[in-house]
Design an enzyme around this catalytic site. Structure first.
Site, short mmCIF file in Angstrom:
data_model
loop_
_atom_site.label_atom_id
_atom_site.label_comp_id
_atom_site.label_asym_id
_atom_site.label_seq_id
_atom_site.Cartn_x
_atom_site.Cartn_y
_atom_site.Cartn_z
N GLY A 31 0.87 -1.18 0.00
CA GLY A 31 0.00 0.00 0.00
C GLY A 31 0.90 1.22 0.00
O GLY A 31 1.45 1.58 1.03
N GLN B 289 7.19 -3.56 0.29
CA GLN B 289 7.55 -4.12 1.61
C GLN B 289 8.97 -3.63 1.99
O GLN B 289 9.32 -2.53 1.61
CB GLN B 289 7.46 -5.65 1.61
CG GLN B 289 6.03 -6.19 1.50
CD GLN B 289 5.52 -6.29 0.08
OE1 GLN B 289 6.21 -6.74 -0.81
NE2 GLN B 289 4.29 -5.88 -0.15
#
Ligand code: IMP
Length: 441
Positions: A40, A224
């Site tokens: 995200g 990530q």
């Protein structure tokens, strides 16, 4: 023109989206090389907030070509939703977005397996995002995955789907006692997706090669972070892809010899979402303060993030395994109201001081952080245009961190918006992208 990797130096959520957004006007191409819609990436442009999951953050810059590389796993339904959302907000995708033929698909049984496996793990669960990313990479490695290019070949797609459904349904029913799927429901849905996505699916490794030959500059956008890497992270509490800089080559088809530098992104403190070790985890009321000031809730799942002090052991490890040339430090403003700021410089374990990140799960669980304390600056940092504008104690904090890491900072971010970004003196970024100076002043 330089090709640079932007990689998360902690457990993700470091603010890579913002850094890529700042750099995107200075490059021709932004490419995602791993992960999926578990990511995200939040970008704030003026009053508008965008959260990108599968599409590179460069898409917000007209003229910046964006590539979803072969190392990414794509949930086509989620990708189409993201594309439609961007189009509704006036973003142009045609001619700007390219999806690798070799990228693997997240199929509906992958999130189902992800959730079922987590439920079975009980207290040892990973705390995944539930998007099916792990099971999709399992199929890729087991050579039963279905790729984007297979979606365009109806007969082959059906064959692969039938073989998978037979096997996955047995797993879901017999091992996990979970709901099963039919070929037809998935086939029809995915063929509709194929119609939508076909114009964007191409040989992106070849395109990237041709663009690089033409002198285009490519930014590799990691998702990530280093400590979630399949090989180098806190296994098994990791994601299933190569999040570190090495993944940029395999995940795109651009050879390592065409990559010129690596920029790490780190927060001025640490967060982690999901299970697994976080040696410098904070305790007490400070957690709520940091979480509230930093809005530390997962951009994909909304889960509250665990918060910790800056961990120099982790950062030194990230410098080593990624070969970081420089670090962009984000969210300095979140520490503005701390009377004391701690820096983790080592771990104490059974009478020993560890200064290198340990690989043993048990050692990590037992390790106690060794802290250095610096006095807080208790003054706002947002709005500072250069390092000299920062409170003296904040500057001292930055100097100490750089000493501990052994690499210089290039950018300091003091807020979510593009303007709250300081270009450091002698920033290594200027060697790569000299025009960054004028755009950030
Ligand atoms: P998965 O990637 O959904 O399999 O989740 C595995 C681990 O990676 C879990 O701890 C997740 O919380 C974490 N994770 C996955 N994506 C992100 C991300 O974008 N930011 C932070 N953590 C992530």
């Amino acid at each position: 023109m330089p090709n640079i990797v932007v990689v998360g130096a902690q457990w993700g959520d470091e603010g890579k989206g913002k850094v890529v957004d700042v750099l995107a006007p200075h490059v021709d191409v932004v490419v995602r090389y791993q992960g999926g819609n578990n990511a995200g990436h939040t970008v704030v442009v003026g009053r508008e907030k965008y959260v990108l999951h599968s599409i590179p953050s460069g898409i917000l810059h007209p003229g910046c070509r964006c590539v979803i590389g072969c190392g990414v796993v794509v949930d086509p339904g989620s990708l189409i939703e993201e594309m439609e959302g961007l189009v509704r907000r006036g973003v142009t995708l045609d001619g700007n977005l390219y999806i690798s033929k070799n990228a693997h698909l997240i199929m509906p049984y992958h999130p189902a397996l992800d959730r079922a496996s987590e439920a079975k793990l009980g207290p040892r669960r990973i705390g995944t995002t539930g998007k099916g990313v792990g099971p999709a990479y399992v199929d890729k490695a087991a050579r039963v995955g279905i790729r984007m290019v297979d979606l365009l070949d109806e007969r082959l797609f059906r064959q692969k789907l039938e073989a998978n459904i037979a096997q996955k349904n047995r797993l879901l029913r017999d091992i996990y006692d979970a709901q099963t799927f039919t070929v037809e429901e998935i086939l029809n849905q995915y063929l509709r997706y194929a119609g939508w996505l076909a114009p964007y699916i191409t040989d992106t490794a070849l395109l990237l090669h041709q663009w690089i030959e033409r002198g285009y500059s490519v930014l590799f956008e990691g998702a990530q972070g280093t400590m979630l890497d399949l090989d180098h992270g806190t296994y098994p509490y990791i994601t299933s892809s190569s999040t570190t800089a090495g993944g940029a080559a395999t995940g795109t088809g651009v050879p390592p010899t065409r990559i010129h530098g690596v920029l790490g992104v780190a927060k001025a403190y640490t967060t982690r979402v999901g299970g697994g070790p976080l040696p410098s985890e904070m305790a007490g009321p400070i957690v709520d303060t940091i979480r509230a000031r930093g809005n530390e809730y997962g951009a994909t799942t909304g889960r509250p993030r665990r918060c910790g002090w800056f961990d120099a052991v982790v950062l030194r490890y990230a410098v080593r395994v990624n070969g970081l040339d420089t670090v962009a430090l984000t969210k300095l403003d979140v520490l503005d109201q701390c009377e004391t700021v701690r820096i983790c410089t080592g771990y104490r374990h059974r009478g020993e001081l560890l200064t290198e990140f340990p690989e043993e799960e048990t050692v990590l669980r037992e390790a106690e952080p060794a802290y250095e304390e610096v006095s807080g600056w208790l003054a706002p940092t947002a709005g500072a245009r250069n390092e000299a504008d920062l409170p003296a104690k904040a500057r001292q904090y930055l100097v100490r961190l750089q000493e501990l890491l052994g690499v210089p900072f290039c950018l300091i971010s003091t807020g979510a918006v593009r303007d709250d970004t300081i270009l450091c003196e002698d920033s290594p970024l200027l060697e790569w992208f000299p025009s960054v100076r004028s755009s950030l002043l």
